[in-house]
Design a protein around this motif. Sequence first.
Motif, PDB file in Angstrom:
ATOM      1  N   PRO A   1      -2.536   6.044  -5.837  1.00 34.11           N
ATOM      2  CA  PRO A   1      -2.935   6.364  -4.563  1.00 34.11           C
ATOM      3  C   PRO A   1      -4.160   5.348  -4.184  1.00 34.11           C
ATOM      4  CG  PRO A   1      -3.740   8.189  -5.921  1.00 34.11           C
ATOM      5  CD  PRO A   1      -2.525   7.434  -6.838  1.00 34.11           C
ATOM      6  N   SER A   2      -3.937   4.578  -3.051  1.00 32.43           N
ATOM      7  CA  SER A   2      -4.887   3.677  -2.611  1.00 32.43           C
ATOM      8  C   SER A   2      -5.120   3.836  -1.252  1.00 32.43           C
ATOM      9  CB  SER A   2      -4.612   2.338  -3.257  1.00 32.43           C
ATOM     10  OG  SER A   2      -4.175   2.127  -4.281  1.00 32.43           O
ATOM     11  N   GLU A   3      -6.494   3.441  -0.638  1.00 30.54           N
ATOM     12  CA  GLU A   3      -6.817   3.613   0.689  1.00 30.54           C
ATOM     13  C   GLU A   3      -6.513   2.245   1.351  1.00 30.54           C
ATOM     14  OE1 GLU A   3     -10.740   5.360   1.310  1.00 30.54           O
ATOM     15  OE2 GLU A   3     -10.184   7.037   0.552  1.00 30.54           O
TER      16      GLU A   3
ATOM     17  N   LEU B   1       2.218   1.679  -3.492  1.00 35.45           N
ATOM     18  CA  LEU B   1       1.373   2.252  -4.581  1.00 35.45           C
ATOM     19  C   LEU B   1       1.120   3.729  -4.162  1.00 35.45           C
ATOM     20  CD1 LEU B   1      -1.296  -0.435  -4.371  1.00 35.45           C
ATOM     21  CD2 LEU B   1       0.111  -0.178  -5.984  1.00 35.45           C
ATOM     22  N   GLN B   2       1.110   4.102  -2.953  1.00 29.15           N
ATOM     23  CA  GLN B   2       0.700   5.560  -2.835  1.00 29.15           C
ATOM     24  C   GLN B   2       2.041   6.567  -3.435  1.00 29.15           C
ATOM     25  OE1 GLN B   2       0.048   5.808   1.306  1.00 29.15           O
ATOM     26  NE2 GLN B   2      -2.116   5.032   1.218  1.00 29.15           N
ATOM     27  N   GLN B   3       3.314   5.798  -2.919  1.00 28.81           N
ATOM     28  CA  GLN B   3       4.692   6.571  -3.464  1.00 28.81           C
ATOM     29  C   GLN B   3       4.802   6.637  -4.730  1.00 28.81           C
ATOM     30  OE1 GLN B   3       6.216   8.442  -1.090  1.00 28.81           O
ATOM     31  NE2 GLN B   3       4.607   7.266   0.371  1.00 28.81           N
TER      32      GLN B   3
ATOM     33  N   VAL C   1      -0.852   1.636   6.667  1.00 32.72           N
ATOM     34  CA  VAL C   1       0.285   1.882   5.776  1.00 32.72           C
ATOM     35  C   VAL C   1       1.555   1.581   6.549  1.00 32.72           C
ATOM     36  CG1 VAL C   1       1.733   3.460   4.464  1.00 32.72           C
ATOM     37  CG2 VAL C   1      -0.982   3.530   4.364  1.00 32.72           C
TER      38      VAL C   1
ATOM     39  N   LEU D   1       0.856  -1.172   0.045  1.00 34.07           N
ATOM     40  CA  LEU D   1      -0.093  -0.085  -0.021  1.00 34.07           C
ATOM     41  C   LEU D   1       0.854   1.332   0.266  1.00 34.07           C
ATOM     42  CD1 LEU D   1      -2.979   1.217   0.135  1.00 34.07           C
ATOM     43  CD2 LEU D   1      -2.502   0.866   2.599  1.00 34.07           C
ATOM     44  N   TRP D   2       1.947   1.174   0.723  1.00 28.97           N
ATOM     45  CA  TRP D   2       2.920   2.415   1.080  1.00 28.97           C
ATOM     46  C   TRP D   2       3.684   2.487  -0.487  1.00 28.97           C
ATOM     47  CZ3 TRP D   2       8.240   3.082  -0.193  1.00 28.97           C
ATOM     48  CH2 TRP D   2       8.697   4.221   0.237  1.00 28.97           C
TER      49      TRP D   2
END
Length: 457
Positions: free
Chosen positions: A442-444, A436-438, A452, A433-434
């Motif tokens: 962006p995902s919750e 993907l966001q970086q 995260v 998840l981290w």
Amino acid sequence: MKRMNTHATTLNRRTLLRGLGTAIALPLLDGMSPTRCLTAAAAPTNAAIPMRMAFLYVPNGMHMPDWKPSQEGSDYELPRTLKELAAHRADFNVMTGLALKGAEAQGDGGGDHARSVAAFLTGAHPKKTDGANIQNGVSVDQVAADAIGSATRFASLELGLENSAQAGTCDSGYSCAYSSNMSWRNATSPVAKEIDPAKVFDRLFGHGDGGAVREARATRHKYRKSVLDFALQEANQLKDQLGVLDRRKLDEYLYSVRSIEKRIVGTDKLDATEEGVPDYPRPAGVPREMQKHADLMLDMMTLAMQTDSTRVISFMFTNAGSNRGYPELEVREGHHELSHHGKSEEKQTKIATINRFYAQRFAYFLERLKQVPEGDGTLLDHSAIVYGSGISDGDRHNHDDLPILLAGRAGGRIQTGRHIVYPKKTPLCNLYLWMLQQAGAPSEAFGDSNGVIDRLS
């Protein structure tokens, strides 16, 4: 102050060197910076350099006493397996405590190997079936590919050393689709991996439809030409637009392409295209020796990332539960058989030898990435590379406290060189998840994440 570049034209990041059936993507050059003229003290901004991600899977777990450090933090002692990575100690983190709940039995009985790879990038619990009704989850690489893949020639690359299968029974009632694929486009569609380095090379540097590519390849074979020979005119024209450092960088890159191409061609036999040439059939291009095969594929991954042909790669050294022997390591017993060592000292010694072999190949990959300069760092500095397995101890078949390394600094987002211990059964998907966001996806939530991952920076 001496200027490095003297031409005002800014190169497009997607510039290709084209020739007969050839399209060679370029590495990041200073001339691709919005500020075309740079002084010797200036460097291209890292903000414009994309983050790459790759996921490398090793089968059958690890011999954990040789893997897991006993100390936390930056002063930990490298265990025997990780000593193979000593030259890159400052470039990765050992992450302890991560778990893969989706790989647990959850009432389904045997099949830990199939579940371990099916869940490794999805975090999902695969449906136990050896029929057509397979059911898994979307993998992290494909989520990233959907979000950022339009910026590159290939949304993602799926590679490995053993063929994928889409049917059959491979592990205690689980379909071979689970055991041989870790990338999943959706819950019912695994993405087959490419195992032939020659075909990967043709994808990266070929241009045109299938027929044109085959014709161009035949022409190159007939005259013993390289892909670079057909793009030489454009390469020379491009050099006229570059400063001294960019010319050097381009020369080094093209040399690397030619060197790899020669190694690939060296695995093929010659075609009878002219008088006096032996009439041998051209094989698939897969080297018989595993080390040569692995290193060529890792070179392909480096080139794909270096040229920004893709920012997302998955790679399986072998399929889950692989029982191949390693005579080149003087280990003739099957890998899977040895992983069930039952505390046999002899078997544990041999499984540790195999683990070190894979660590050596990973060290080779990290070294290749570090040899590519980008901005004020290297290609590795702008990447996040996951290496590990969905099984911890191969004898116990447990899916907690997994052997996971995270290499690269993700463009300055990661502080490396540490052993980080997380609370027991922290979901591996928290790391994904981290990432993907970086990476701009962006995902919750992802898979079985419950937050995260922290402590990376």
